[in-house]
Design a protein around this motif. Sequence first.
Motif, mmCIF file in Angstrom:
data_model
loop_
_atom_site.group_PDB
_atom_site.id
_atom_site.type_symbol
_atom_site.label_atom_id
_atom_site.label_comp_id
_atom_site.label_asym_id
_atom_site.label_seq_id
_atom_site.Cartn_x
_atom_site.Cartn_y
_atom_site.Cartn_z
ATOM 1 N N VAL A 156 0.871 -1.173 0.000
ATOM 2 C CA VAL A 156 0.000 0.000 0.000
ATOM 3 C C VAL A 156 0.908 1.224 0.000
ATOM 4 N N ILE A 176 -5.563 -1.118 7.878
ATOM 5 C CA ILE A 176 -4.547 -2.000 7.303
ATOM 6 C C ILE A 176 -4.018 -2.953 8.378
ATOM 7 N N ASN A 182 -4.088 -6.995 7.996
ATOM 8 C CA ASN A 182 -2.820 -7.725 7.872
ATOM 9 C C ASN A 182 -2.605 -8.654 9.072
ATOM 10 N N ILE A 194 1.379 -6.116 3.047
ATOM 11 C CA ILE A 194 0.366 -7.035 3.560
ATOM 12 C C ILE A 194 0.741 -8.460 3.158
ATOM 13 N N THR A 231 -3.805 -10.728 1.945
ATOM 14 C CA THR A 231 -4.013 -10.079 0.648
ATOM 15 C C THR A 231 -5.028 -10.847 -0.179
ATOM 16 N N TYR A 289 -8.481 -10.028 1.210
ATOM 17 C CA TYR A 289 -8.874 -8.611 1.185
ATOM 18 C C TYR A 289 -8.337 -7.856 -0.034
ATOM 19 N N GLU A 315 -10.339 -4.729 -1.221
ATOM 20 C CA GLU A 315 -10.256 -3.658 -0.234
ATOM 21 C C GLU A 315 -8.879 -2.995 -0.242
ATOM 22 N N LEU A 316 -7.837 -3.810 -0.346
ATOM 23 C CA LEU A 316 -6.477 -3.253 -0.382
ATOM 24 C C LEU A 316 -6.254 -2.414 -1.634
ATOM 25 N N ASN A 353 -5.376 1.497 -1.631
ATOM 26 C CA ASN A 353 -4.199 1.974 -2.349
ATOM 27 C C ASN A 353 -4.549 3.055 -3.369
#
Length: 145
Positions: free
Chosen positions: A66, A78, A82, A127, A132, A135, A138-139, A143
């Motif tokens: 990210v 985050i 993570n 992450i 990852t 998600y 979402e990540l 980002n």
Amino acid sequence: MAFHYFKELLTDEYVSKLISEKNIIDGRYGGLLLGDPHEFGGIKFLYSFPEGLRVYGEVEGFEFIVNRDSAEIFRNLITEINNSERDKKEPFVEYDIPSYIKIINAKTDKLDSKYIILDRRGGYSIINKHSTKIYLKELNDINNY
């Protein structure tokens, strides 16, 4: 495979070779990493200093970086995302990546992996590949914020 030690300053000759072979990638904007897992050498990330590029760590394929601005804004979220102990329920299996996901492609056919350049100010979030996978959308949204 090249061995590097933490904070190693790469020689200008070595950096020139990496550039000419297109083995340095800009990772400052974040995205899903593609490349070797840790057990096969991973992907080294570099920070740029006035005296040159230094090796600062190792990431692996299918982890998500990210970017530093989004990581700062969404640090708490985050951190919740993570969690490899929660998310590593079985061995990791690669998966199909949706076309909208930003990719940092560090794959290579050579023995040495490519290198990722990040900003020396740090602040990125890396992450783990298990979280990852769960998600990813979402990540990617975080980002791209």
